[in-house]
Design an enzyme around this catalytic site. Structure first.
Site, short mmCIF file in Angstrom:
data_model
loop_
_atom_site.label_atom_id
_atom_site.label_comp_id
_atom_site.label_asym_id
_atom_site.label_seq_id
_atom_site.Cartn_x
_atom_site.Cartn_y
_atom_site.Cartn_z
N SER A 158 -8.03 -0.14 0.55
CA SER A 158 -7.11 -1.23 0.26
C SER A 158 -7.56 -2.49 1.02
CB SER A 158 -5.68 -0.82 0.62
OG SER A 158 -4.73 -1.69 0.05
N ASP A 399 -4.37 3.75 -10.32
CA ASP A 399 -4.02 2.60 -9.47
C ASP A 399 -3.66 1.40 -10.36
OD1 ASP A 399 -3.86 0.61 -7.52
OD2 ASP A 399 -5.55 1.40 -6.38
N HIS A 428 -1.95 3.71 -6.16
CA HIS A 428 -2.67 3.25 -4.97
C HIS A 428 -2.46 4.17 -3.77
CE1 HIS A 428 -4.99 0.11 -3.05
NE2 HIS A 428 -4.08 -0.07 -2.11
#
Length: 477
Positions: A158, A399, A428
């Site tokens: 991320s 995601d 995610h």
């Protein structure tokens, strides 16, 4: 001369949420913006021992709302890694593992919560905007101070994956392997729009005060809305349907104590405002004939209303007992429906408010919006193609924040990349939840490279015993 080091940060209560970290003080640092900050704290934590060559460093970058305490969010990846077969990616018996806290985070590095040496007060909203690139430059100073000569592998997911891409430009002789997980080389209009909506939620809270709030009066309602929005981008529709569906939480009617009666109109008001944290609480007693609107009036307004009713009906007497009972209900009989999905979001938002600061959230989200590896380097495709290190690119098939097709397209530009699709319906958050897939992919990637194998052949150091993942404060990214 070594930098000054501290173990506490009294002005910042959130720093205590990362136990065992060290805070190094860099005398001064010039940001990409041109602004110079002084007495810059940088929080970090290490595991294992740096070898004589200084080349067994595993650099782990932390995601948006995490601290440097890797044990708290990736403990399932920690253990022993062998030359062949299954193992654990984060092996502190062989590697010198380092995690450094980014600027803007509430957990110890320079941020809105730390002291501005020029004023003697916290920076607050006056903390200068830092970039992903600023973080890497500052962290390189600390790595040099620790004696690190090169980084064997750099891993992050991320926002941390954004840092991995920026670290790539320190060259293949310094950063030897890259593992960006579900992260872009530049932020998209889609992800930037989500972060803007979250900031606007915070700005809308009347307690925000342009960022000049006190730490004991945070804009919690704005943060609740922002975190709920973020939680939706971290999961998927399928994930929510499977986990919650339309399930309603059980009501607590265990008390046998007689509950007072309240008007139906008040029941409707309470149901309408379910989840509203600053709603006016219902009174414990009501006139037997009147609406909730009258109960919220001032004494003068209530008196005028009663006179109006009397003149209309020709009488000022109260309703009959029968009509009164039709307008009232027992509090015990009223339980507004609490859907499991609502309960989950409210719980996660409340936990988040216990461990994060609004100004820091704003600073970090702006940092992510500004992420773009091409800045000052040239054409995007040419810049990405210039990354020479062997790179393991992991994406999550479901995601919605950084879609897999975006990650796949990026991997195809990298000249020495391997793409892995992590199978998950969790979106995610699959970065955390599908830890076995993530771990096994990293281990297999590491075992392919001779410099890693050479580190794994070295005699290891003892690993301290642990009680397992803590994870109480950190339930998501």
């Amino acid at each position: 001369m070594p930098f000054e080091r501290r173990t506490t940060q009294p002005e910042n209560p959130f720093s205590r949420l990362s136990p065992g970290q060290t805070i190094v003080i860099v005398p001064e640092f010039k940001l990409d913006s041109g602004y110079t900050i002084r007495d810059v704290p940088v929080a970090y934590k290490t595991w294992g021992v740096l070898n004589e060559a200084g080349d067994n460093c595993m650099l782990i970058c932390h995601p948006l709302t995490r601290s440097v305490d890797v044990e708290d969010w990736w403990a399932n990846l920690m253990g022993i890694c062998g030359l062949e077969g299954k193992g654990k990616a984060i092996d502190e018996s062989k590697f010198y593992i380092v995690c450094l806290n980014v600027m803007g985070s509430p957990y110890g590095s320079a941020s809105p919560l730390t002291m501005n040496p020029e004023t003697g007060t916290r920076y607050g909203p006056e903390f200068p905007q830092a970039t992903i690139r600023d973080d890497c430059r500052l962290h390189k100073i600390v790595l040099d101070d620790l004696g690190v000569k090169s980084v064997a592998i750099c891993i992050g997911g991320s926002m941390a994956g954004m840092h991995v891409y920026e670290w790539a430009f320190y060259g293949k002789d310094y950063i030897k392997l890259l593992v960006p997980i579900s992260a872009p080389a530049k932020s998209s209009a889609w992800s930037m729009s989500w972060t803007e909506s979250q900031r606007q939620s915070i700005f809308a809270d009347p307690k925000y005060l342009d960022g000049y709030y006190s730490l004991d009066a945070q804009p919690t309602q704005g943060m609740i809305a922002a975190r709920m929005t973020a939680m939706l981008t971290y999961r998927t529709r399928a994930s929510y349907e499977r986990r919650f569906g339309r399930e309603i939480m059980d009501s607590d009617n265990s008390s046998q104590q007689e509950k007072p009666s309240i008007p139906h109109s008040e029941v409707h008001r309470l149901a309408h405002n379910a989840g509203h944290r600053h709603m006016k609480p219902y009174p414990l007693s009501f006139p037997s004939t009147n609406s909730s609107a009258a109960s919220l009036q001032t004494p003068d307004q209530s008196h005028s209303s009663k006179e109006s009713v009397a003149s209309t009906n020709g009488s000022s007497s109260p309703s009959t007992p029968d009509s009164s009972s039709q307008q009232e209900t027992k509090i015990a009989a009223y339980q507004p429906p609490m859907y499991s999905a609502h309960s989950y979001l409210r719980y996660q938002a409340d936990k988040f408010n216990e461990r994060f600061d609004a100004n820091c959230y704003i600073a970090l989200s702006r940092k992510m919006d500004g992420h773009d590896v091409l800045y000052g380097r040239g054409n995007y495709e040419d810049v990405v193609r210039s990354i020479q290190q062997p790179t393991l690119v992991l994406g999550i098939e479901s995601d919605v924040l950084y879609p897999f097709y975006e990650i796949k397209a990026l991997s195809e530009l990298l000249p020495n990349a391997e793409l892995i699709c992590v199978k998950s319906e969790e979106g995610h958050d699959g970065l955390l939840l599908e830890y076995e897939q993530v771990n096994d992919a990293i281990v297999a990637f590491m075992q392919k490279h001779e410099h890693i194998r050479e580190i794994l052949r070295q005699k290891g150091v003892p690993i301290p015993e642990r009680n397992g993942p803590r994870g109480a404060m950190f339930a998501s990214w």
